[in-house]
Design an enzyme around this catalytic site. Structure first.
Site, mmCIF file in Angstrom:
data_model
loop_
_atom_site.group_PDB
_atom_site.id
_atom_site.type_symbol
_atom_site.label_atom_id
_atom_site.label_comp_id
_atom_site.label_asym_id
_atom_site.label_seq_id
_atom_site.Cartn_x
_atom_site.Cartn_y
_atom_site.Cartn_z
ATOM 1 N N LYS A 1 2.132 -3.521 6.662
ATOM 2 C CA LYS A 1 2.488 -3.536 5.240
ATOM 3 C C LYS A 1 3.990 -3.290 5.067
ATOM 4 O O LYS A 1 4.653 -3.940 4.271
ATOM 5 C CB LYS A 1 1.674 -2.498 4.460
ATOM 6 C CG LYS A 1 0.199 -2.847 4.355
ATOM 7 C CD LYS A 1 -0.023 -4.117 3.560
ATOM 8 C CE LYS A 1 -1.446 -4.628 3.641
ATOM 9 N NZ LYS A 1 -1.636 -5.952 3.042
ATOM 10 N N TYR B 1 -1.900 -0.915 11.024
ATOM 11 C CA TYR B 1 -2.169 -1.535 9.722
ATOM 12 C C TYR B 1 -1.035 -1.206 8.750
ATOM 13 O O TYR B 1 -0.469 -2.089 8.092
ATOM 14 C CB TYR B 1 -3.510 -1.042 9.149
ATOM 15 C CG TYR B 1 -3.644 -1.308 7.671
ATOM 16 C CD1 TYR B 1 -3.915 -2.584 7.194
ATOM 17 C CD2 TYR B 1 -3.464 -0.280 6.726
ATOM 18 C CE1 TYR B 1 -4.000 -2.842 5.821
ATOM 19 C CE2 TYR B 1 -3.557 -0.523 5.369
ATOM 20 C CZ TYR B 1 -3.824 -1.803 4.914
ATOM 21 O OH TYR B 1 -3.897 -2.051 3.560
ATOM 22 N N SER C 1 0.841 -1.196 0.000
ATOM 23 C CA SER C 1 0.000 0.000 0.000
ATOM 24 C C SER C 1 0.871 1.238 0.000
ATOM 25 O O SER C 1 2.001 1.224 0.515
ATOM 26 C CB SER C 1 -0.855 -0.027 1.276
ATOM 27 O OG SER C 1 -1.415 1.243 1.520
#
Ligand code: NAD
Ligand code: UD1
Length: 343
Positions: free
Chosen positions: A158, A154, A128
């Site tokens: 990644k 989160y 992302s």
């Protein structure tokens, strides 16, 4: 391409995964899905059927379950893996970080371990643009732009996921890795057969707009109007989910042609930023509706302005988006109306 066209698609019943499954089939691959439906709606099966006249092979399982994964890999020879399965709600990750560190990193760990054990060396990872954090002074980021800390647990998963994959690749150079850094996936399948099923109140802009337009939400709150951008609202690079899906096929084909020692990072965006007010205006002009919206305070942790430098996606994997933002809006709105009927 080798004879074996089986691609393990973890999370293949989710928003991006389901669109990618269709794209894989159109390009002659055989997707094999591993998904436990924790964030997927079973209506996706109807969508597959509508588009394909069959439902692809689905293994309903937790990808963190090493034993079950081993049994899957032992029963099927895969040519490649596209790893989507993860939790993705930024706010929830702040409240419950361990859930994210478990699912997103243990899941990746198990999938990598199986790939190495069973010799599956083409690996595409859903990363992302959140890995860039707040791009200091830069708006258009390329793959080597300096990174600041992602704004959430989160986002950290990644970034750590990318690091894990680099370490695994360095230890086993035959294991070829493509990290795709998605910008903001939006829209739905143009047929109206597939799209996103947000659970609860949506956090993302597009589903909030369409749910407001259809009357499921009362009013869209635009988070902040005093940012240093053209109209004071944040800028993002919105990419049609079908274009994004296609980039996975291009990434796989690229990996297939590498003999080894391949560790890539590629932005998947349009290269164009839009403000929130631009998106709202475009939605109103495309739908012919007046959207109920108002300004509210800034959302903590929001990046001010970010969009992709999309040169590498074009030059390395030969991918360029085909859909415009207007089309993404049309398809998102068509999808919202469709799911309103089936809700
Ligand atoms: P999604 O939630 O719609 O899809 C994820 C799928 O994985 C769901 O079907 C869910 O049921 C499944 N899943 C999750 N954990 C699982 C587990 N342990 N075992 C089996 N299945 C599991 O999300 P999405 O929007 O399609 O995102 C796909 C990937 O892309 C994710 O890794 C996400 O972090 C990443 N990503 C998404 C966005 C976005 O805006 N949607 C942006 C950047 C990156
Ligand atoms: C969010 C996540 C990011 C994730 C991405 C996936 C945060 C802080 N970041 O990014 O980690 O990778 O989703 O697509 O949550 N907006 C409103 N009102 C709303 C909803 C959104 O004004 O009701 C604004 C946001 O402030 C933002 C823009 O719309 O400026 C886009 O928001 P969103 O769709 O949540 O995406 P990101 O913030 O880019």
């Amino acid at each position: 391409m080798s004879e074996n066209r089986n691609i393990l698609v973890t999370g293949g019943c989710g928003y991006i995964g389901s669109h990618t499954v269709i794209e894989l089939i159109h390009h002659g691959y055989t997707p094999v899905i591993a998904d436990d439906f924790r964030n997927a709606n079973r209506k996706v099966l109807e969508g597959f059927n509508e588009l394909l006249s069959f439902v692809p092979e689905i293994h309903e399982m937790d990808i963190c379950d090493r034993k079950a994964m081993k049994a899957l890999f032992a029963s099927k020879k895969f040519h490649g893996i596209i790893h989507f399965a993860a939790d993705k709600a930024v706010g929830e990750s702040v409240e419950n970080p361990l859930k994210y560190y478990h699912n997103n990193l243990e899941g990746l760990n198990v999938v990598c371990a199986m790939a190495l054990e069973f010799g599956v060396f083409n690996f595409v990872f859903s990363s992302s643009c959140t890995v860039y954090g707040e791009p200091n002074g830069v708006k258009e980021v390329n793959e080597s732009s300096p990174k600041s800390q992602p704004g959430s647990p989160y986002g950290n998963t990644k970034l750590i996921g990318e690091q894990m994959l680099a370490d695994v690749h360095n230890a086993f150079p035959k294991f070829k890795v493509m990290n795709l850094r998605y910008f903001n996936p939006v829209g739905a399948h143009p047929s109206g057969a597939l799209g996103e099923f947000p659970i609860g109140k949506p956090n993302n802009l597009f589903p909030f707009i369409t749910q407001t337009a259809i009357g499921k939400q009362e009013c869209l709150v635009v988070f902040g109007n005093d940012y240093p951008t053209t109209d004071g609202t944040c800028v993002r690079d919105y990419i049609h989910v079908c274009d994004l899906a296609e980039s996975h096929v291009k990434a796989l084909k690229f990996l297939e042609n590498q003999s080894g020692n391949c560790l890539e990072y590629i932005n998947i965006g349009t290269g164009r930023g839009s403000t929130i007010l631009e998106v709202i205006q475009l939605f109103e002009s495309r739908s012919g509706l007046k959207l109920n919206w108002k300004f509210g305070p800034r959302r903590p942790g929001d990046v001010v302005e970010i969009y992709a430098n999309a040169d590498r996606s074009r030059d390395v994997i030969g991918w360029q988006p085909k859909y415009s933002l207007s089309e993404a809006i049309d398809h998102a709105w068509q999808w919202e109306q469709r799911i309103a009927e089936i809700r």
